[in-house]
Scaffold this motif. Sequence first.
Motif, short mmCIF file in Angstrom:
data_model
loop_
_atom_site.label_atom_id
_atom_site.label_comp_id
_atom_site.label_asym_id
_atom_site.label_seq_id
_atom_site.Cartn_x
_atom_site.Cartn_y
_atom_site.Cartn_z
N SER A 71 0.84 -1.19 0.00
CA SER A 71 0.00 0.00 0.00
C SER A 71 0.88 1.25 0.00
CB SER A 71 -0.93 0.01 1.22
OG SER A 71 -0.18 0.05 2.42
N ARG A 72 0.26 2.35 -0.31
CA ARG A 72 0.99 3.61 -0.33
C ARG A 72 0.16 4.67 0.37
NH1 ARG A 72 2.05 4.30 -6.44
NH2 ARG A 72 3.01 6.26 -5.81
N ASP A 73 0.82 5.54 1.11
CA ASP A 73 0.19 6.68 1.76
C ASP A 73 0.89 7.92 1.21
OD1 ASP A 73 -0.65 8.73 3.43
OD2 ASP A 73 -0.74 7.44 5.20
N ASN A 74 0.27 8.51 0.22
CA ASN A 74 0.90 9.66 -0.44
C ASN A 74 1.03 10.84 0.51
OD1 ASN A 74 1.23 8.24 -2.81
ND2 ASN A 74 -0.60 9.10 -3.78
N ALA A 75 0.11 10.96 1.46
CA ALA A 75 0.18 12.08 2.41
C ALA A 75 1.43 11.97 3.28
CB ALA A 75 -1.07 12.11 3.27
N LYS A 76 1.82 10.73 3.60
CA LYS A 76 3.02 10.52 4.42
C LYS A 76 4.25 10.24 3.56
CE LYS A 76 0.60 8.77 8.50
NZ LYS A 76 0.46 7.66 9.47
N ASN A 77 4.01 10.16 2.24
CA ASN A 77 5.10 9.87 1.32
C ASN A 77 5.81 8.56 1.70
OD1 ASN A 77 6.00 11.00 -1.12
ND2 ASN A 77 7.88 11.78 -0.19
N THR A 78 5.01 7.59 2.04
CA THR A 78 5.52 6.32 2.55
C THR A 78 4.74 5.17 1.93
OG1 THR A 78 6.14 7.36 4.65
CG2 THR A 78 5.92 4.96 4.64
N VAL A 79 5.45 4.08 1.70
CA VAL A 79 4.79 2.86 1.23
C VAL A 79 5.01 1.77 2.26
CG1 VAL A 79 5.00 3.49 -1.18
CG2 VAL A 79 6.83 2.19 -0.11
N TYR A 80 4.13 0.79 2.22
CA TYR A 80 4.15 -0.27 3.22
C TYR A 80 4.02 -1.64 2.55
CZ TYR A 80 2.91 3.73 6.12
OH TYR A 80 2.88 4.96 6.74
N LEU A 81 4.54 -2.63 3.22
CA LEU A 81 4.31 -4.01 2.83
C LEU A 81 3.88 -4.75 4.09
CD1 LEU A 81 4.44 -6.09 0.50
CD2 LEU A 81 6.72 -6.71 1.36
N GLN A 82 2.60 -5.09 4.17
CA GLN A 82 2.06 -5.86 5.28
C GLN A 82 2.21 -7.33 4.95
OE1 GLN A 82 0.76 -4.84 8.33
NE2 GLN A 82 0.73 -7.03 8.80
N MET A 83 2.89 -8.05 5.80
CA MET A 83 3.17 -9.46 5.55
C MET A 83 2.51 -10.30 6.63
SD MET A 83 7.18 -9.15 4.46
CE MET A 83 7.69 -8.64 6.09
N ASN A 84 1.57 -11.12 6.25
CA ASN A 84 0.86 -12.00 7.17
C ASN A 84 1.15 -13.46 6.86
OD1 ASN A 84 -0.36 -9.69 8.32
ND2 ASN A 84 -2.05 -9.79 6.85
N SER A 85 0.84 -14.32 7.79
CA SER A 85 1.02 -15.76 7.61
C SER A 85 2.41 -16.07 7.09
CB SER A 85 -0.05 -16.31 6.67
OG SER A 85 -1.34 -16.04 7.14
N LEU A 86 3.38 -15.49 7.73
CA LEU A 86 4.75 -15.63 7.24
C LEU A 86 5.25 -17.06 7.36
CD1 LEU A 86 6.14 -12.28 8.59
CD2 LEU A 86 6.33 -13.05 6.23
N LYS A 87 6.08 -17.45 6.38
CA LYS A 87 6.64 -18.79 6.31
C LYS A 87 8.17 -18.69 6.35
CE LYS A 87 2.91 -20.07 3.11
NZ LYS A 87 2.62 -20.60 1.76
N PRO A 88 8.83 -19.75 6.74
CA PRO A 88 10.30 -19.73 6.73
C PRO A 88 10.89 -19.36 5.37
CG PRO A 88 9.54 -21.59 8.00
CD PRO A 88 8.32 -20.98 7.36
N GLU A 89 10.23 -19.76 4.31
CA GLU A 89 10.73 -19.43 2.97
C GLU A 89 10.58 -17.96 2.60
OE1 GLU A 89 8.56 -21.85 3.81
OE2 GLU A 89 7.01 -22.12 2.25
N ASP A 90 9.92 -17.19 3.46
CA ASP A 90 9.86 -15.73 3.24
C ASP A 90 11.11 -15.03 3.77
OD1 ASP A 90 6.39 -15.91 4.10
OD2 ASP A 90 7.23 -15.70 2.09
N THR A 91 11.97 -15.77 4.45
CA THR A 91 13.20 -15.19 4.98
C THR A 91 14.07 -14.64 3.86
OG1 THR A 91 13.21 -16.64 6.91
CG2 THR A 91 15.32 -15.69 6.24
N ALA A 92 14.40 -13.36 3.96
CA ALA A 92 15.18 -12.69 2.91
C ALA A 92 15.45 -11.25 3.34
CB ALA A 92 14.42 -12.69 1.58
N VAL A 93 16.28 -10.59 2.58
CA VAL A 93 16.41 -9.14 2.68
C VAL A 93 15.38 -8.54 1.72
CG1 VAL A 93 17.89 -7.13 2.38
CG2 VAL A 93 18.84 -9.27 3.29
N TYR A 94 14.58 -7.64 2.24
CA TYR A 94 13.51 -7.03 1.45
C TYR A 94 13.91 -5.60 1.07
CZ TYR A 94 10.31 -10.86 2.36
OH TYR A 94 9.71 -12.09 2.40
N TYR A 95 13.59 -5.24 -0.16
CA TYR A 95 13.93 -3.93 -0.70
C TYR A 95 12.69 -3.27 -1.28
CZ TYR A 95 18.72 -5.77 -0.73
OH TYR A 95 19.93 -6.32 -0.39
N CYS A 96 12.58 -1.96 -1.10
CA CYS A 96 11.60 -1.18 -1.84
C CYS A 96 12.34 -0.45 -2.96
CB CYS A 96 10.86 -0.19 -0.96
SG CYS A 96 11.89 1.05 -0.16
#
Length: 126
Positions: A71-96
């Motif tokens: 999602s993005r919040d243009n008023a805050k000039n910020t973007v988000y990544l909400q991650m639910n039901s995380l799995k071990p295979e989601d382990t990584a370095v995340y980049y925007c």
Amino acid sequence: QVQLVQSGGGLVQPGGSLRLSCAASGFTLDYYAIGWFRQAPGKEREGVSCISSSDGSTYYSDSVKGRFTASRDNAKNTVYLQMNSLKPEDTAVYYCAVDFGRLCSSGTTSSDFTSWGQGTQVTVSS
């Protein structure tokens, strides 16, 4: 100076949730496509999601579809990544990353993005 500063991430148990943030400075996000990518040790960088600059249409990789929400919040000039039901295979370095005026598609790759955040580690482990 164009800058993306990431926050969030950390260690979480399988099934847990995390939210990543990516704050932009030196420019406004309104006309930029937003990509989220991740890279696990020994693996290539892979796309996680992409929000188009124009209509806000969002693509997700099959591996995260239904669990992650970008999602993005243009008023805050910020973007988000909400991650639910995380799995071990989601382990990584995340980049925007951002790219001006891009319309996301299934063919959008990391090479299409011009500015990157510093990355944040997400570890899913019990």
